[in-house]
Write a protein that holds these residues in place. Sequence first.
Motif, PDB file in Angstrom:
ATOM      1  N   TYR A  55       0.834  -1.197   0.000  1.00  0.00           N
ATOM      2  CA  TYR A  55       0.000   0.000   0.000  1.00  0.00           C
ATOM      3  C   TYR A  55       0.867   1.243   0.000  1.00  0.00           C
ATOM      4  O   TYR A  55       1.813   1.333   0.764  1.00  0.00           O
ATOM      5  N   GLU A  56       0.518   2.187  -0.867  1.00  0.00           N
ATOM      6  CA  GLU A  56       1.233   3.461  -0.896  1.00  0.00           C
ATOM      7  C   GLU A  56       0.333   4.626  -0.511  1.00  0.00           C
ATOM      8  O   GLU A  56       0.793   5.581   0.079  1.00  0.00           O
ATOM      9  N   LYS A  57      -0.940   4.531  -0.881  1.00  0.00           N
ATOM     10  CA  LYS A  57      -1.822   5.674  -0.660  1.00  0.00           C
ATOM     11  C   LYS A  57      -3.264   5.210  -0.632  1.00  0.00           C
ATOM     12  O   LYS A  57      -3.656   4.334  -1.401  1.00  0.00           O
ATOM     13  N   THR A  58      -4.047   5.807   0.245  1.00  0.00           N
ATOM     14  CA  THR A  58      -5.484   5.570   0.277  1.00  0.00           C
ATOM     15  C   THR A  58      -6.146   6.672  -0.534  1.00  0.00           C
ATOM     16  O   THR A  58      -5.986   7.855  -0.225  1.00  0.00           O
ATOM     17  N   LEU A  59      -6.880   6.287  -1.579  1.00  0.00           N
ATOM     18  CA  LEU A  59      -7.529   7.275  -2.444  1.00  0.00           C
ATOM     19  C   LEU A  59      -8.942   7.613  -1.994  1.00  0.00           C
ATOM     20  O   LEU A  59      -9.404   8.730  -2.170  1.00  0.00           O
ATOM     21  N   TYR A  60      -9.639   6.618  -1.426  1.00  0.00           N
ATOM     22  CA  TYR A  60     -11.031   6.850  -1.037  1.00  0.00           C
ATOM     23  C   TYR A  60     -11.468   5.776  -0.052  1.00  0.00           C
ATOM     24  O   TYR A  60     -11.077   4.619  -0.195  1.00  0.00           O
ATOM     25  N   PHE A  78      -1.921  -1.171   7.059  1.00  0.00           N
ATOM     26  CA  PHE A  78      -1.296   0.049   6.529  1.00  0.00           C
ATOM     27  C   PHE A  78      -1.830   1.278   7.272  1.00  0.00           C
ATOM     28  O   PHE A  78      -1.069   2.118   7.735  1.00  0.00           O
ATOM     29  N   TYR A  79      -3.134   1.352   7.422  1.00  0.00           N
ATOM     30  CA  TYR A  79      -3.796   2.497   8.057  1.00  0.00           C
ATOM     31  C   TYR A  79      -3.362   2.659   9.511  1.00  0.00           C
ATOM     32  O   TYR A  79      -3.139   3.772   9.976  1.00  0.00           O
ATOM     33  N   SER A  80      -3.231   1.548  10.236  1.00  0.00           N
ATOM     34  CA  SER A  80      -2.920   1.641  11.660  1.00  0.00           C
ATOM     35  C   SER A  80      -1.529   2.221  11.917  1.00  0.00           C
ATOM     36  O   SER A  80      -1.274   2.753  12.988  1.00  0.00           O
ATOM     37  N   LYS A  81      -0.643   2.155  10.935  1.00  0.00           N
ATOM     38  CA  LYS A  81       0.684   2.763  11.077  1.00  0.00           C
ATOM     39  C   LYS A  81       0.616   4.282  10.911  1.00  0.00           C
ATOM     40  O   LYS A  81       1.420   5.010  11.475  1.00  0.00           O
ATOM     41  N   LYS A  82      -0.330   4.731  10.093  1.00  0.00           N
ATOM     42  CA  LYS A  82      -0.551   6.163   9.860  1.00  0.00           C
ATOM     43  C   LYS A  82      -2.055   6.398   9.914  1.00  0.00           C
ATOM     44  O   LYS A  82      -2.730   6.443   8.878  1.00  0.00           O
ATOM     45  N   PRO A  83      -2.618   6.541  11.127  1.00  0.00           N
ATOM     46  CA  PRO A  83      -4.078   6.550  11.268  1.00  0.00           C
ATOM     47  C   PRO A  83      -4.818   7.735  10.657  1.00  0.00           C
ATOM     48  O   PRO A  83      -6.034   7.718  10.605  1.00  0.00           O
TER      49      PRO A  83
END
Length: 159
Positions: A55-60, A78-83
């Motif tokens: 994962y590099e980026k959350t778009l939506y 991925f999200y939990s590392k950068k909430p």
Amino acid sequence: MKSLSKICLLAAILCLVSLQASAQSAKYKCLLQMSNYMGEGAYVVVSLVNAKGEYEKTLYVMGDDKQWYNSLKEWYKFYSKKPAVSAKTGASVTGGDRSVTIFDIENAKIDKGYKLRFETAVEDQKYHVNDVEIPVTTEAITQKTEGKGYIRYVKLNKI
């Protein structure tokens, strides 16, 4: 006259910078058609993943109640590392619904092995890490792509 020439030169430079900035990414309208499943609304996350599947980026994110984000298991790691979610969020989508969203994709990511991953989860039902994956290539990105789970299909158009 000298000040008028400077103003014109400054205006031309600003136009070029603006054009270059807009050329760095493109906007895509995304039509997501859900299948006619029974149950609660699906949480859907659209991510940009690299050639290694990272994962590099959350778009939506479709589903605005953060307490359910952990049901999107792979993305949640991925999200939990950068909430902080810098992407747009909206309501979850239910069986048979359509959703239209707009997001940016950097031009530098086109034809470089990246994919758009649509991950879905529905309460008390199966989780789909790769409900839809679309190669971020000049040809494939605007093709209609069938889903494997709760998503019937996804269609992107460059705007």
